[in-house]
Design an enzyme around this catalytic site. Structure first.
Site, mmCIF file in Angstrom:
data_model
loop_
_atom_site.group_PDB
_atom_site.id
_atom_site.type_symbol
_atom_site.label_atom_id
_atom_site.label_comp_id
_atom_site.label_asym_id
_atom_site.label_seq_id
_atom_site.Cartn_x
_atom_site.Cartn_y
_atom_site.Cartn_z
ATOM 1 N N ASP A 459 -1.163 12.021 -3.991
ATOM 2 C CA ASP A 459 -1.847 10.906 -3.326
ATOM 3 C C ASP A 459 -2.127 9.811 -4.342
ATOM 4 O OD1 ASP A 459 -3.289 9.618 -1.144
ATOM 5 O OD2 ASP A 459 -5.041 9.969 -2.411
ATOM 6 N N HIS A 462 0.672 5.833 -7.675
ATOM 7 C CA HIS A 462 0.854 4.688 -8.556
ATOM 8 C C HIS A 462 -0.406 4.351 -9.339
ATOM 9 C CE1 HIS A 462 -0.479 3.381 -4.611
ATOM 10 N NE2 HIS A 462 -1.111 2.415 -5.222
ATOM 11 N N ASP A 560 -0.803 6.851 7.133
ATOM 12 C CA ASP A 560 -1.662 5.671 6.942
ATOM 13 C C ASP A 560 -1.002 4.382 7.438
ATOM 14 O OD1 ASP A 560 0.140 5.883 4.888
ATOM 15 O OD2 ASP A 560 -1.359 6.154 3.313
#
Length: 1465
Positions: A459, A462, A560
């Site tokens: 999760d 980045h 999402d």
């Protein structure tokens, strides 16, 4: 192509850092590291952290790899070190040159996923994943009935959001305790544990064939996590991150202001409690700017207390014994930031001063509300400030490799963070020692996850510090070696994505179809994320490792994403899912999509449970689903199809945008040539409110439609409309799919009619007319080739298995094939001679024209370089690795049979075994022509590559052991011998003595008489390949040792030596041979190269001395006789040799026959006068005059404009250095033979002043030896008495290019010719002087591929040769500078051989350095050879190896001298 192990080659190049390049490999592959041209010959060591078999991976532990050299040769073209890849993950490699790090990168090895009771492999491209929000699964004992929906819908992977205890916000990603299973899953009477989860995961894997993965969240923890209160050092708080203090002060002020606005305290200033418009926003801006900011005085955190600083400065200045340390005058007075960030806490560097003087809420606040002024004091109280922690969030457009909470970042102060108020950002530091509790806690969390799950989703990947994710994934892979790692990256750059993928070993990157703004873009994504084009070439098992893009997990929607029903329409769910599932990669979706839930299922606020599976449930039942619900029935069929296509190797993809809404995706199997074509009509706009045309374009599908795999339409049904249920996450009940599977085309309700059209004789196309392809519909066809074509492909594949096991699948054995195909091609090829291979593989345009043909010309492109197979293979070698199916070459093959017929007919028109090879190809092409045109390039290539590689093996088997056991470089160079040695329609060599044995004969097709057909050696292609311009004495004998002797072609070498011997006249060998009848005797050096070759032949060939007794048919027994037919007068070779020596000692003087423009339109009259002789005092051979050029540097001026016509650029009259060396070699050798009575003459007899004088070979040899260095070496001592023209010396320590030139300054020019003398007569040189001269030549003349022909310091040097340029520049016009700078290749061989010879005399250290240089130079020739479509080395290049368009593309002597260098190595 024989072996089937997959091997990839990674070329290492100096200073090449590939950390941002993704190299993907599979377990079972072998990875070979090989040296690129910049590193060959150098001491390179490769290190990797890939562990030894059986060892545990340790990221920090590197080991060196051992080099292997399969041919045990000195050149490095085949040297490699390897890894056998048996472990998944990310592995690093780097390499050192000596002790310097020179480059490196990462490789990523894919995991192998296994499912089922039998533990069978689930390929990554077969993955169909569904995401579940864990909190919506309800109590653990109800999970199975909710997860069953995924199984029944055809998914084989379930992704759970975190299963841990959630924080106060109830967001799926805000975890209060990373180590504890969410207590919500337990019942009052039953507590469930990780063990129970593990058992369920195992059951799903074994019984349902479903793999389970879950998220890991490393970046933050819930603000209410108990452990973060106990270990506040794990967060960014105001004690360990004082740089955040100003941001905290601002944050509190804005928080209080927000509270005041909400309580209505700013109503009178125009800001109501509910902010609704721009006017309210502007009022807020005004108050923040005018009231709040000024009161905060944030600048004070970054300022100096001026009074205090001035006082300190005054004190220091008036100090009696002050010491000022010297500082940089360029340094200016700057403010030093207070590390504790107190108001006015900053200072200045007093030393520089004195020298100059002398000349949302972003933070947690777990306390009671107190007065703002008192609040600020808390930030300086460590016991309070440590609980003021920074929230996590994300920053739009930020550099993902930078941590935005670290010092130097102003994200919190500038309010750039989109804040997650329920979570605290975690502060790991750089290593476990920086925050031991946090690292240990998260490692334990990771290990729990890896114990029970086969994969993880990273999760917020980045924003996760790379070194943290690396450490945690290493721990996970330790427990789960084939860990499947997925992540979603929002870096916006493929290079940056690759940094994460390579460092972390990410298996699949999540890609979203929701990012597509129309169906065209959705189709483009399918093409981008996997597969190769339909009809792609078969790639060899051993091939270069190419940079890849990350493997995709292509999702129609992620959890999402916004809801596609809101964003597009409910009707688009089915077509978009079909498009995504047809991609050749992993695919996925999110629970709720298939049920058509018409809103986003929020990861934060959704508390209802998912529906359960019940086959009997009615559409109106909100808590249960089955195949009647939403698109579940179609999803099941599409998921199964996706898995079938992945498992059965349907790896080729074609996407066709039929119209603005219709996308057709084809998946094709390159082994069985079956296709599956999915036609989807998308509904990005709601069909109820938008216009869609009733007219749907016709579609053409090549091949025979076997069945309709699936047709499905999104339809409305008569049930109650959607109402959001209170307990279950329910979908839209009034929309479903009408679905039919595995039906015949005539049963379809979507296809109106299907006609069959033919396109060409063997290609069937079905024309499909649609009638009910309404928006939201899909139809999927299974298509085979036309039965006739299917058989043809099977037979082709069967015959191709002799070349590669790759073709076994889909092959078909039949008995009634052409009888020639029953013969293995290798046995057919084994009957071919090297001269016949020259015709099959090579022959340039002018050679082919002599036979009445020509090279194949590809329209809108260019003609092939060769008429033979190499012409085609050179183009295919460019096209194949890139799969460039749009190339004009491929278009030509698809458009018609012209090229195919050209290849076979050209060979059939010849005789013998060549025609047999043509018939074999014709028989293969018979089947090739029966398959669909789009497959022809691929199979044409497969046939040719099989035949071509077999023919090359045949060639090498007929060569010397040096070639057979040689490196790839040696083998490929040796093919120059096949390329340049051939027999044309008209023989180029004079006829040999009929008494000579082993001479090849053939039947002349016109006269029907027997004639000799000896191989002749072309000087170069394409300019010197045919007619009288094919054979040149000088070129032939400079090249003969490398092209024929080293390759073991002894009979051909003998025949060429004897054929030229027959043309001896005036003691000279002709330059231009012209079959002997049209010969020109205008060169002084060819006879000495001829003698050198006879010497080499005698030394290299078994019983080589026998050649001396071979009969030579003299064409010109006297200088003035007319040409005699062969066999009229035969002499043994040793007599011809003696005549050449005798004539030179006597002195040669004659005028060329037919002198004048008819034989040379540029030569001045004096130039036709030929002289040569031997100096009585020095023994040096001399000759020439200033109007002719009798050595290899033979450029004659041609320009009237520049007034250089008839003037040689480089006359080199007098004694040219290489001729002196060659004559010394010949004299020494004849002396040795005469002492052994092998050569019957001990002396030459000449007439001087009417008397016969005898000069012994011993005396001649001594004279050259005694005078050479004395007269040729330019001494380091300026007062050397041997120097006739000290005023002309401009470089000392070199050897002159000539001695006694009519223009004395020419003697002193630095050119590469002295290195030839060093190789053939090294005894003439003192080692130290030779070495110094070679070092100067290396510095001044050595180019990348060739040697500069003149010192760049010389006033007439010019490195660019342009034969077409005619201007008034005397030194350049019409290519006058041919030998005045351009870099010629053949002298580099002599330079390198001389370096090798003298380095061995200089000692082992020098030898080692020289070998590095030689290998490094040769590696550049290897690269050129491999890249050249001519598969040769050029005659010359312009300076610094720039391409010269006037050069021959492949030159005999260039290839020969490089082969000789490799032989010496």
């Amino acid at each position: 192509m024989g072996h089937s192990k997959q091997i990839r080659i990674l070329l290492l190049n100096e200073m090449e850092k590939l950390e941002k390049t993704l190299f993907r490999l599979e377990q079972g592959y072998e990875l070979q590291f090989r040296l690129g041209p910049t590193l060959q010959g150098k001491a390179v060591t490769v290190y990797t952290n890939y562990p030894f078999p059986g060892e545990t991976f340790n990221r920090e532990k590197f080991r060196s790899l051992d080099w292997e050299n399969p041919t045990e040769r000195e050149d490095d073209s085949d040297k490699y070190c390897k890894l056998n890849l048996q472990q998944s993950g990310s592995f690093q490699y780097y390499f050192l040159q000596g002790n310097e790090k020179s480059g490196g990168g990462y490789i990523v090895v894919d995991p192998i996923l296994r499912v089922g009771a039998d533990n069978h492999v689930l390929p990554l491209d077969c993955v169909t994943l569904q995401t579940f929000l864990a909190k919506c699964l309800g109590p653990f004992d109800e999970w199975e009935s909710r997860l069953r929906v995924a199984k029944e819908s055809g998914y084989n992977m379930i992704h759970f959001t975190p299963l841990q205890t959630l924080g106060l916000s109830r967001s799926c990603y805000s975890l209060a305790n990373q180590l504890e299973l969410n207590p919500d899953f337990s019942r009052p009477n039953r507590k469930y544990t990780w063990n129970d989860v593990g058992q369920l995961v195992e059951k799903l894997k074994k019984e349902w064939n479903v793999i389970c993965i879950t998220d890991v969240v490393y970046n933050h923890t819930a603000a209410n996590s108990k452990w973060i209160q106990e270990h506040p050092e794990c967060a960014y708080n105001l004690v360990n991150s004082p740089h955040l203090k100003p941001a905290w002060v601002l944050d509190r002020a804005l928080w209080r202001f927000s509270c005041d606005v909400a309580e209505g305290k700013y109503k009178e200033k125009g800001i109501p409690a509910l902010i609704e418009n721009d006017h309210h926003m502007n009022s807020i801006r005004k108050i923040i700017w005018e009231d709040i900011f000024p009161k905060l005085k944030l600048w004070e955190f970054f300022q100096v207390d001026v009074n205090k600083a001035v006082e300190q400065f005054r004190r220091l200045l008036t100090q009696e014994n002050r010491r000022v340390t010297k500082s940089d005058p360029n340094q200016h007075l700057t403010i030093i930031q207070d590390p504790e960030y107190r108001r006015f806490g900053c200072t200045v560097d007093m030393n520089i001063a004195l020298t100059t003087f002398i000349p949302h809420e972003y933070f947690t606040f777990p306390f009671e509300e107190i007065d703002f002024s008192m609040e600020e004091s808390m930030i300086h109280l460590p016991n309070k400030a440590c609980f003021l922690m920074a929230h996590n969030g994300w920053v739009m457009g930020d550099d993902p490799l930078r941590n935005f909470a670290e010092p130097g970042s102003e994200v919190y102060l500038r309010r750039e963070l989109i804040c997650w108020g329920d979570s605290v950002k975690l502060r790991y530091g750089n290593k476990p020692e920086d925050c031991p509790y946090l690292w240990a806690h998260m490692k334990k969390y990771t290990e729990i996850t890896a114990t029970y799950f086969q994969g993880v989703r990273l999760d917020n990947c980045h924003s996760t510090p790379l070194h943290v994710a690396e450490y945690m994934l290493d721990a996970a892979r330790n427990l789960q070696p084939n860990l499947y790692v997925v992540a979603e990256l929002f870096t916006g750059s493929e290079d940056l994505d690759n940094v994460f993928v390579t460092r972390l070993g990410i298996s699949s990157l999540i890609r979203e179809a929701m990012s597509a703004y129309n169906s065209h873009e959705e189709g483009r994504l399918v093409y981008r994320y996997g597969g190769e084009p339909v009809g792609s070439f078969v790639q060899p098992c051993l091939r270069p490792l190419m940079p890849a893009i990350a493997h995709a997990l292509f999702m129609d929607i992620t959890h999402d994403n916004e809801c596609p029903i809101v964003h597009r329409s409910a009707y688009d769910a089915l077509p978009s899912t079909t498009i995504v599932s047809m991609a050749c990669c992993a695919s996925g979706s999110t629970r709720g999509y298939d049920e058509l839930v018409p809103h986003q299922i929020s990861v934060v606020s959704e508390e209802r449970f998912y529906t359960k599976w019940n086959p009997e449930a009615l559409p109106s039942n909100t808590g249960e689903v089955n195949f009647q619900s939403g698109i579940i029935a179609a999803r099941c069929a599409i998921s199964k199809l996706h898995q079938e296509l992945g498992a059965k190797g349907f790896i080729q993809v074609y996407v066709d945008q039929v119209d603005e809404d219709i996308v057709a995706v084809t998946r094709h199997s390159p082994s069985i040539h079956q296709s599956v074509v999915a036609v989807s009509r998308t509904a990005f706009r709601n069909p109820k409110t938008s216009f869609y045309s009733k007219e749907v374009p016709q579609m053409c599908i090549p091949g025979k439609i076997e069945e309709v795999v699936l047709e499905a339409r999104t339809i409305e049904r008569n049930t109650k409309p959607y109402r959001k249920d209170e307990n279950s996450i329910n979908g839209t009940p009034d929309i479903t799919v009408e679905i039919r599977e595995h039906i015949q085309l005539n049963e379809s309700k979507i296809v109106k009619q299907a006609g069959v059209a033919t396109k060409g004789p063997n290609e069937y196309i079905q024309e499909i007319e649609f009638e009910n392809l309404s928006p939201g519909s899909v139809i999927i066809f299974r298509v085979s080739l036309d039965p006739h074509a299917q058989v043809a492909v099977g037979i082709l594949r069967n015959h191709l298995t002799q070349f590669s096991p790759h073709f076994k699948s889909g092959s078909l054995a039949v008995d009634n094939a052409d009888p020639i195909l029953k013969i293995p091609f290798a046995s057919l090829a084994s009957r071919l001679t090297l001269a016949e291979l020259n015709q099959i593989l090579y022959r340039c345009e002018s050679e082919e024209k002599e036979d009445g043909g020509g090279c194949y010309d590809i329209p809108n492109w260019s003609a092939l370089k060769y008429a033979g197979l190499q012409g085609l293979m050179s183009v295919l070698a460019e096209i194949r690795p890139k799969n460039d199916l749009g190339h004009p070459f491929c278009n030509n093959l698809r458009s018609g049979d012209w090229m195919i017929d050209y290849v076979s007919n050209r060979l059939i028109s010849r005789s013998g075994t060549i025609a047999e090879v043509g018939k074999w190809l014709q028989a293969m092409f018979f089947y090739l022509k029966q398959i669909p045109r789009y497959l022809i390039p691929c199979y044409f290539d497969a046939i040719l590559i099989g035949a071509y590689t077999t023919l090359l093996d045949t060639a090498w088997k007929q060569m010397s052991s040096f070639v057979q056991n040689g490196s790839t470089f040696v083998k490929h160079l040796s093919l120059g011998s096949v390329q340049l040695c051939g027999v044309g329609k008209f023989p180029s060599l004079p006829i040999l003595s009929p008494a000579l044995m082993d001479v090849p004969y053939r039947l002349n097709e016109i006269t029907k008489e027997k004639e000799q057909c000896c191989v002749s050696l072309a000087a170069g292609l394409p300019h010197f390949s045919s007619g009288i311009f094919r054979c040149w004495g000088r070129d032939t004998f400079i090249a003969l040792r490398g092209i024929l002797l080293i390759t073991g072609r002894y009979v051909e070498a003998r025949n060429i030596i004897l054929a030229f011997a027959g043309t001896l006249r005036h003691g000279l060998i002709p330059n231009l041979l012209g079959e002997g009848i049209y010969a020109r005797y205008n060169c002084r050096d060819a006879v000495w190269w001829w003698l050198q070759c006879i010497q080499d032949y005698c030394k290299m060939v078994p019983n080589g001395l026998d050649i001396l007794k071979c009969p030579v048919s003299r064409m010109y027994p006297t200088d003035d006789s007319a040409p005699l037919p062969a066999g009229t007068l035969d002499q043994p070779l040793f007599e011809v040799i003696q005549e050449a020596m005798q004539k030179h000692m006597q002195g040669i003087q004659f005028r060329e026959r037919n002198a004048g423009p008819q034989i040379d339109r540029n030569m001045k009259d004096e130039g036709f006068n030929i002289t040569a002789g031997v100096d009585e005092e020095t023994g040096f051979v001399y000759g020439g005059n200033r109007f002719n050029c009798g050595t290899w540097m033979d450029k004659m001026g041609e320009s009237d404009r520049a007034r250089n016509r008839g003037i040689p650029a480089t006359p080199r009259d007098g004694s040219a250095v290489e001729i002196v060396g060659l004559s010394k070699s010949a004299v020494r050798w004849l002396l040795e033979l005469s002492k052994k009575n092998i050569f019957p003459y001990h002396e030459v007899t000449v007439k001087r002043h009417g008397k016969a004088i005898k000069v012994s070979y011993d005396e001649w040899n001594r004279k050259i030896q005694d005078n050479f260095e004395k007269l040729f070496h330019v001494s380091e001592d300026p007062s050397d008495l041997n120097e006739k023209h000290p005023n002309l010396v401009h470089k000392r320590g070199i050897y002159k290019d000539s001695y006694g030139a009519s223009s004395p300054w020419c003697d002193y020019q630095l050119r590469p010719n002295f290195t030839i003398a060093m190789v053939v007569a090294p005894e003439l040189f003192t080692t130290e002087k030779a070495w110094k001269a070679l070092e100067i030549a290396e510095k001044k003349l050595l180019g990348p591929l060739g040697m500069k022909t003149l010192d760049p310091d010389d006033m007439v040097y010019c490195g660019i040769y342009d034969n077409a340029l005619d201007n008034d520049n005397y030194n350049l016009a019409k290519g006058f500078n041919y030998h005045q700078g351009p870099e010629w290749l053949w002298p580099i061989g002599y330079f390198l051989r001389a370096k090798l010879y003298f380095s061995r005399l200089m000692g082992p250290e020098t030898t080692a350095k020289t070998i590095v240089l030689v290998k490094n130079v040769l590696s550049r020739h290897y690269v050129h050879l491999e890249r050249s479509p001519w598969k040769g080395l050029p005659e010359l290049t312009n300076e610094n190896a720039q391409y010269c368009p006037f050069s021959c593309e492949t030159q005999a002597w260039s290839i020969a001298t490089i082969l000789e260098t490799l032989y010496d190595l």
